[in-house]
Design a protein around this motif. Structure first.
Motif, PDB file in Angstrom:
ATOM      1  N   LYS A  42       0.834  -1.198   0.000  1.00 33.38           N
ATOM      2  CA  LYS A  42       0.000   0.000   0.000  1.00 33.38           C
ATOM      3  C   LYS A  42       0.873   1.253   0.000  1.00 33.38           C
ATOM      4  O   LYS A  42       1.834   1.345   0.775  1.00 33.38           O
ATOM      5  CB  LYS A  42      -0.867  -0.037   1.254  1.00 33.38           C
ATOM      6  CG  LYS A  42      -2.078   0.817   1.236  1.00 33.38           C
ATOM      7  CD  LYS A  42      -2.829   0.583   2.547  1.00 33.38           C
ATOM      8  CE  LYS A  42      -4.255   0.952   2.462  1.00 33.38           C
ATOM      9  NZ  LYS A  42      -4.924   0.724   3.736  1.00 33.38           N
ATOM     10  N   ARG A  97       0.651   5.730  -0.259  1.00 33.99           N
ATOM     11  CA  ARG A  97      -0.186   6.932  -0.161  1.00 33.99           C
ATOM     12  C   ARG A  97       0.648   8.111  -0.627  1.00 33.99           C
ATOM     13  O   ARG A  97       1.748   8.336  -0.109  1.00 33.99           O
ATOM     14  CB  ARG A  97      -0.647   7.148   1.289  1.00 33.99           C
ATOM     15  CG  ARG A  97      -1.523   8.373   1.437  1.00 33.99           C
ATOM     16  CD  ARG A  97      -2.105   8.537   2.832  1.00 33.99           C
ATOM     17  NE  ARG A  97      -3.000   7.431   3.133  1.00 33.99           N
ATOM     18  CZ  ARG A  97      -2.868   6.631   4.201  1.00 33.99           C
ATOM     19  NH1 ARG A  97      -1.892   6.818   5.050  1.00 33.99           N
ATOM     20  NH2 ARG A  97      -3.729   5.668   4.417  1.00 33.99           N
ATOM     21  N   ASP A  98       0.142   8.840  -1.613  1.00 35.88           N
ATOM     22  CA  ASP A  98       0.857   9.966  -2.223  1.00 35.88           C
ATOM     23  C   ASP A  98       2.248   9.535  -2.703  1.00 35.88           C
ATOM     24  O   ASP A  98       3.241  10.227  -2.465  1.00 35.88           O
ATOM     25  CB  ASP A  98       0.975  11.134  -1.243  1.00 35.88           C
ATOM     26  CG  ASP A  98      -0.373  11.695  -0.852  1.00 35.88           C
ATOM     27  OD1 ASP A  98      -1.307  11.620  -1.682  1.00 35.88           O
ATOM     28  OD2 ASP A  98      -0.503  12.198   0.281  1.00 35.88           O
ATOM     29  N   VAL A 144       3.377   3.168   2.840  1.00 40.44           N
ATOM     30  CA  VAL A 144       2.663   3.308   4.108  1.00 40.44           C
ATOM     31  C   VAL A 144       3.518   2.749   5.242  1.00 40.44           C
ATOM     32  O   VAL A 144       3.561   3.309   6.324  1.00 40.44           O
ATOM     33  CB  VAL A 144       1.291   2.592   4.030  1.00 40.44           C
ATOM     34  CG1 VAL A 144       0.605   2.572   5.371  1.00 40.44           C
ATOM     35  CG2 VAL A 144       0.415   3.261   3.006  1.00 40.44           C
TER      36      VAL A 144
END
Length: 155
Positions: free
Chosen positions: A74, A76-77, A81
């Motif tokens: 995963k 994010r941006d 993570v």
């Protein structure tokens, strides 16, 4: 059975190399640790498969040494993570925590003189002797009142 440092380094290296998926040997330890990471939100899914790729149908017919667990990593941006995953209890220096020590670790204080406290958003994987709850996150072990060995932590 592979040691816990194998899963820690493999997952951490896969995140740093920006891989989409990572494959690990199929065993109870890896499944337990990945399940905790999934519930904590560090990975997006877990699928059984073979060396060639995630495929639950091929998993059932594959030989034992060809079976793998595939985890979807995963981000994010465009940042991973999971930033760090490290061992707590090492083969050369095993650590076992009673309930009072797990409570100290979860509440932000050093446990057993050697185990650093958990920070915000950090999880610790505890291996217990309870067959029903063999792998637990530290806060779950505290709720269920089950002591154990803190194997690794992730943040």
């Amino acid at each position: 059975m592979p040691l816990p440092h194998d899963i820690c380094s493999k997952i951490q290296n896969a995140f740093r190399a920006r891989h989409q998926k990572v494959s690990l040997f199929h065993n109870t330890q890896n499944l337990g640790i990945l399940n905790i990471l999934l519930r904590a939100g560090f990975i997006s899914s877990i699928t059984r498969g073979t060396i060639t790729g995630p495929s639950p149908t091929d998993f059932n017919t594959a030989k034992e040494h060809d079976r793998r667990i595939w985890a979807d990593l995963k981000y994010r941006d465009d940042q991973p993570v999971l930033s760090n995953m490290e061992l707590i209890s090492k083969p050369s220096q095993r650590v076992f925590l009673e309930l009072k020590d797990i409570r100290l670790m979860c509440s932000g204080r050093r446990a057993n003189g050697r185990v650093k406290p958990l920070g915000m958003g950090e999880v610790a994987m505890i291996k217990t002797n309870d067959k029903e709850h063999e792998w637990l996150e530290a806060r779950e072990a505290l709720q269920l009142k089950i002591p154990g060995e803190p194997v690794c932590r992730a943040r």
